[in-house]
Design an enzyme around this catalytic site. Structure first.
Site, PDB file in Angstrom:
ATOM      1  N   GLY A  46       0.883  -1.263  -0.004  1.00 16.57           N
ATOM      2  CA  GLY A  46       0.001   0.064   0.152  1.00 16.57           C
ATOM      3  C   GLY A  46       0.772   1.244  -0.063  1.00 16.57           C
ATOM      4  N   GLN A  51       3.273   9.828   0.912  1.00 19.02           N
ATOM      5  CA  GLN A  51       4.590   9.249   0.988  1.00 19.02           C
ATOM      6  C   GLN A  51       5.764   9.382  -0.172  1.00 19.02           C
ATOM      7  OE1 GLN A  51       2.600   5.257   2.003  1.00 19.02           O
ATOM      8  NE2 GLN A  51       4.292   5.167   3.035  1.00 19.02           N
ATOM      9  N   CYS A  94       5.776  -0.103   7.513  1.00 21.60           N
ATOM     10  CA  CYS A  94       5.596   1.129   6.499  1.00 21.60           C
ATOM     11  C   CYS A  94       6.746   1.437   5.532  1.00 21.60           C
ATOM     12  CB  CYS A  94       5.219   2.336   7.422  1.00 21.60           C
ATOM     13  SG  CYS A  94       4.753   3.798   6.470  1.00 21.60           S
ATOM     14  N   LEU A  95       6.536   1.823   4.381  1.00 16.61           N
ATOM     15  CA  LEU A  95       7.696   2.051   3.549  1.00 16.61           C
ATOM     16  C   LEU A  95       8.248   3.305   4.041  1.00 16.61           C
ATOM     17  CD1 LEU A  95       5.839   1.318   0.142  1.00 16.61           C
ATOM     18  CD2 LEU A  95       7.686  -0.241   1.492  1.00 16.61           C
ATOM     19  N   HIS A 136      -4.499   1.837   7.278  1.00 17.44           N
ATOM     20  CA  HIS A 136      -3.138   2.156   7.571  1.00 17.44           C
ATOM     21  C   HIS A 136      -3.102   3.210   6.261  1.00 17.44           C
ATOM     22  CE1 HIS A 136       1.300   1.340   7.593  1.00 17.44           C
ATOM     23  NE2 HIS A 136       1.241   2.152   6.852  1.00 17.44           N
ATOM     24  N   GLU A 137      -3.539   3.150   5.391  1.00 18.17           N
ATOM     25  CA  GLU A 137      -3.388   4.095   4.100  1.00 18.17           C
ATOM     26  C   GLU A 137      -3.855   5.438   4.532  1.00 18.17           C
ATOM     27  OE1 GLU A 137      -0.547   3.760   2.756  1.00 18.17           O
ATOM     28  OE2 GLU A 137      -0.576   1.555   2.847  1.00 18.17           O
ATOM     29  N   HIS A 140      -2.314   7.766   6.653  1.00 20.20           N
ATOM     30  CA  HIS A 140      -1.448   8.544   6.032  1.00 20.20           C
ATOM     31  C   HIS A 140      -2.046  10.068   5.536  1.00 20.20           C
ATOM     32  CE1 HIS A 140       2.308   6.499   6.232  1.00 20.20           C
ATOM     33  NE2 HIS A 140       1.626   5.353   5.746  1.00 20.20           N
TER      34      HIS A 140
END
Ligand code: NI
Length: 172
Positions: A46, A51, A94-95, A136-137, A140
């Protein structure tokens, strides 16, 4: 398509709330393409536009297993319209917080309303990994990170570690 650098904490942009998308044009389609390319390359399941430094409410997700065909999904202006009272726990990463994983408890099922790439309103009910990934996304998009769901002690420890790395890399 282009690979875009992924922002890493403590980058302040990651704490910024993203703006709703008002029209779906060529720029937006290019953004979505870049997000998929960047997400698959990472690799991740995701990605939120913020990001890669773009403060717009766009999320890309693909929760297909490695042996399954790709299943890219785009969520524009996603909103959680319902969350189940039952919770579930997943180990999240998380990236923007590389190599760090912790268990997070979230509602097990959610309903999400969003626009697809054709600008049509859609609603899905998700469970399992997709439900967690969507939450989660969407976090963000509001400047929230999964570490905000952990204890302050754990969060402070992660922030400190990444701040040290950022300072060291900045000095190099
Ligand atoms: Ni993330």
């Amino acid at each position: 398509m282009a690979l875009r650098p992924i922002l890493i904490i403590p980058e302040p942009l990651l704490r910024k709330a993203s703006e709703p998308v008002t029209g779906i044009d060529a720029d937006l389609r290019r953004l979505v393409d870049d997000m998929f390319e960047t997400m698959y390359e990472a690799p991740g399941i995701g990605l939120a536009a913020i990001q890669i430094g773009v403060p717009r409410r766009v999320v890309t997700i693909d929760v297909a297993r490695q042996e399954e065909p790709k299943a890219p999904q785009v969520f524009i202006n996603p909103e959680i319209t319902w969350a189940s009272p039952e919770m579930s726990v997943y180990e999240e990463g998380c990236l923007s917080i590389p190599q760090y994983y912790e268990e997070v408890e979230r509602p097990a099922r959610v309903r999400v309303r969003y626009l697809d790439v054709d600008g049509k309103t859609q609603e899905i009910e998700a469970e399992g990994l997709l439900a967690t990934c969507l939450q989660h996304e969407i976090d963000h998009l509001d400047g929230r990170l999964f570490i905000d769901h952990l204890s302050k002690l754990k969060r402070d420890r992660v922030m400190k570690k990444f701040s040290k790395v950022a300072r060291r890399d900045g000095a190099a």
